[in-house]
Scaffold this active site. Structure first.
Site, PDB file in Angstrom:
ATOM      1  N   ARG A 135       0.825  -1.202   0.000  1.00  0.00           N
ATOM      2  CA  ARG A 135       0.000   0.000   0.000  1.00  0.00           C
ATOM      3  C   ARG A 135       0.865   1.260   0.000  1.00  0.00           C
ATOM      4  NH1 ARG A 135      -2.360  -0.124   4.709  1.00  0.00           N
ATOM      5  NH2 ARG A 135      -1.747   1.918   5.429  1.00  0.00           N
ATOM      6  N   TYR A 163     -16.141  17.681 -13.747  1.00  0.00           N
ATOM      7  CA  TYR A 163     -16.733  16.345 -13.627  1.00  0.00           C
ATOM      8  C   TYR A 163     -17.670  16.298 -12.403  1.00  0.00           C
ATOM      9  CZ  TYR A 163     -16.757  11.363 -12.507  1.00  0.00           C
ATOM     10  OH  TYR A 163     -17.122  10.092 -12.176  1.00  0.00           O
ATOM     11  N   ASP A 197      -6.881  18.905 -13.554  1.00  0.00           N
ATOM     12  CA  ASP A 197      -7.319  17.579 -13.972  1.00  0.00           C
ATOM     13  C   ASP A 197      -7.160  17.504 -15.493  1.00  0.00           C
ATOM     14  OD1 ASP A 197      -8.825  15.391 -14.866  1.00  0.00           O
ATOM     15  OD2 ASP A 197     -10.351  15.601 -13.299  1.00  0.00           O
ATOM     16  N   LYS A 211     -10.096   6.779 -18.486  1.00  0.00           N
ATOM     17  CA  LYS A 211     -10.593   7.310 -19.755  1.00  0.00           C
ATOM     18  C   LYS A 211      -9.591   7.050 -20.884  1.00  0.00           C
ATOM     19  CE  LYS A 211     -13.714   8.543 -16.851  1.00  0.00           C
ATOM     20  NZ  LYS A 211     -13.805   9.865 -16.247  1.00  0.00           N
TER      21      LYS A 211
HETATM   22  C1  LIG Z   1     -14.040  10.208 -14.905  1.00  0.00           C
HETATM   23  C2  LIG Z   1     -13.441  11.467 -14.443  1.00  0.00           C
HETATM   24  C3  LIG Z   1     -12.956  11.599 -13.130  1.00  0.00           C
HETATM   25  C4  LIG Z   1     -13.102  10.496 -12.107  1.00  0.00           C
HETATM   26  O1  LIG Z   1     -12.304   9.401 -12.419  1.00  0.00           O
HETATM   27  P1  LIG Z   1     -12.576   7.904 -11.921  1.00  0.00           P
HETATM   28  O2  LIG Z   1     -11.446   7.162 -12.526  1.00  0.00           O
HETATM   29  O3  LIG Z   1     -13.910   7.481 -12.416  1.00  0.00           O
HETATM   30  O4  LIG Z   1     -12.536   7.920 -10.432  1.00  0.00           O
HETATM   31  C5  LIG Z   1     -12.357  12.778 -12.777  1.00  0.00           C
HETATM   32  N1  LIG Z   1     -12.237  13.799 -13.652  1.00  0.00           N
HETATM   33  C6  LIG Z   1     -12.688  13.713 -14.922  1.00  0.00           C
HETATM   34  C7  LIG Z   1     -12.519  14.866 -15.828  1.00  0.00           C
HETATM   35  C8  LIG Z   1     -13.300  12.550 -15.363  1.00  0.00           C
HETATM   36  O5  LIG Z   1     -13.761  12.477 -16.614  1.00  0.00           O
END
Ligand SMILES: *Cc1c(COP(=O)(O)O)cnc(C)c1O
Length: 408
Positions: free
Chosen positions: A59, A112, A185, A209
């Protein structure tokens, strides 16, 4: 911009497999032997760690996950990175590491939905962190929202689902002037934008993604300074270490094998999205895509973006109403198998969803309107299966059938 993430990735120190395999081995162990008993206290005191080949517990640091982190750091041009079990855990860990009770965050109002809920509801309720949401495009509003307690400015490089592109250097300057760190992000734009090279302090990813690319893995990453990663992994005070959103080494191995073709995939996503957007724009359809000259931040993205990766794989089409949007998506999926009615993005096939009633449903009607997310807005994450002409043919026919496009 001279930075090229793909080139940087290729320069990362390679790990061979245990038996000389071209791919690294999977270190499927949760605990690690030390050669000498004396090493154990040193590891606990933080004086020995992964760079010295000393691991403690899965971890904390796992070698396979650690090597993937090194690649992510190279791709984003940061000193270090570490991978997590999801994008949202990467985001929440960074924010909790940088902020304490009473601290303040300035966040974009178009993010998001999960991040929005985290910042709007969960963190204020559980931690006393305060958040002000602003239109990141309005730099005056960003500056005005800063307080002496602001520790973090947060936005997405290309916002979900409005596709507003953040002026990263300008926002970084506002954040830094106010003594805050700028967290970006970059989920929508791996390869095409390198926020850390443009002034961001921390870059977070949902690797679920585009980076994963096959809609089969939930994963995330934090990219930043070596100090930040060390803090996140601190045995006593590290948010990643103590909240425990650990990436499985088998997942890290899988993702490592996908990074080498991420550049190619992004380029093709972008090529297809641009072709679709241009053709729709030529026919007078209300399409939003940062690759189109009439997009408000087209020039900005040209200026900030890394050359050769295009403008991203996501566009949004305003079908006019939720009913029309549903009709279009039903036809595209059920009659043509053009793509799938599903949330998420970055898949090899096309994914489509109506943002107001799905991924952004955490927002109230008023907030949706403020963020420019209209009820009929359909987000398309364009895939690269089939040929472009075949897919466009299906798309145009469906548009015609729902009355959005005249006779071709
Ligand atoms: C999907 C997404 C997240 C969250 O990610 P997970 O892998 O589902 O926890 C955060 N920011 C953006 C822009 C996203 O598209």
């Amino acid at each position: 911009m001279t930075f090229d993430p793909q080139r940087s990735l290729a320069e990362v120190r390679r790990e061979f497999g245990e038996h000389g395999g071209v791919n690294m081995s999977i270190e499927a162990s949760t605990t690690f032997t030390v050669l000498l008993a004396e090493s154990m206290p040193e590891i606990f005191q933080g004086r020995l760690g992964p760079e010295g080949g000393c691991y403690l517990y899965g971890r904390h640091f796992n070698p396979t996950v650690y090597v993937l982190g090194r690649s992510l750091a190279a791709m984003e041009g940061t000193e270090a990175a570490y991978c997590t079990a999801s994008g949202i855990s990467a985001i929440s860990a960074v924010i909790m590491q940088l902020c304490g009770p009473g601290d303040h965050i300035v966040a974009s109002n178009t993010i998001y939905g999960g991040t929005y809920a985290l910042l709007k509801e969960f963190l204020p309720m559980k931690t006393g962190i305060e958040v002000t949401f602003v239109d990141m495009h309005d730099h005056g509003a960003v500056a005005a929202a800063m307080t002496p307690r602001t520790r973090v400015v947060f936005c997405e490089s290309i916002a979900n689902p409005t596709l507003v592109v953040a002026d990263i250097p300008a926002i970084a300057e506002i954040a830094h002037t106010g003594g805050a760190q700028f967290v970006v992000d970059n989920t929508f734009s791996p390869m095409l934008l390198s926020p850390a090279k443009l002034g961001a302090d921390v870059v977070v990813h949902s690797m679920t993604k585009f980076i994963g690319g096959a809609s089969d893995i939930i994963a995330g990453a934090v990219c930043g300074s070596a100090d930040l990663i060390t803090e996140l992994m601190d045995l006593h005070t590290g948010a990643l270490m103590l909240l425990g959103p650990t990436m499985d080494p088998k997942v890290a191995s899988e993702l490592s094998l996908r990074l080498p073709h991420l550049g190619l995939r992004m380029t093709e996503h972008s090529r297809r999205a641009l072709a679709f957007a241009e053709r729709m724009a030529e026919r007078g359809l209300p399409v939003v895509y940062p690759g189109l000259p009439d997009h408000p931040q087209h020039g900005l993205l040209r200026r900030l973006g890394n050359e050769g990766y295009g403008f991203g794989g996501v566009f949004a089409l305003d079908a006019g109403s939720a009913d029309k949007a549903f009709e279009l998506m039903n036809i595209l999926q059920n009659d043509y198998r053009f793509g799938y009615l599903a949330v998420s993005l970055g898949y090899f096939d096309t994914l489509m969803s109506c943002s107001a009633s799905s991924t952004s449903s955490e927002l109230s009607d008023e907030e949706l309107a403020e963020a420019g997310i209209r009820p009929g807005l359909v987000r398309f994450s364009i895939g690269y299966t089939g040929t472009l002409e075949q897919r466009w043919g299906q798309f145009a026919e469906a548009l015609q059938r729902v009355g959005l496009l005249g006779v071709l």
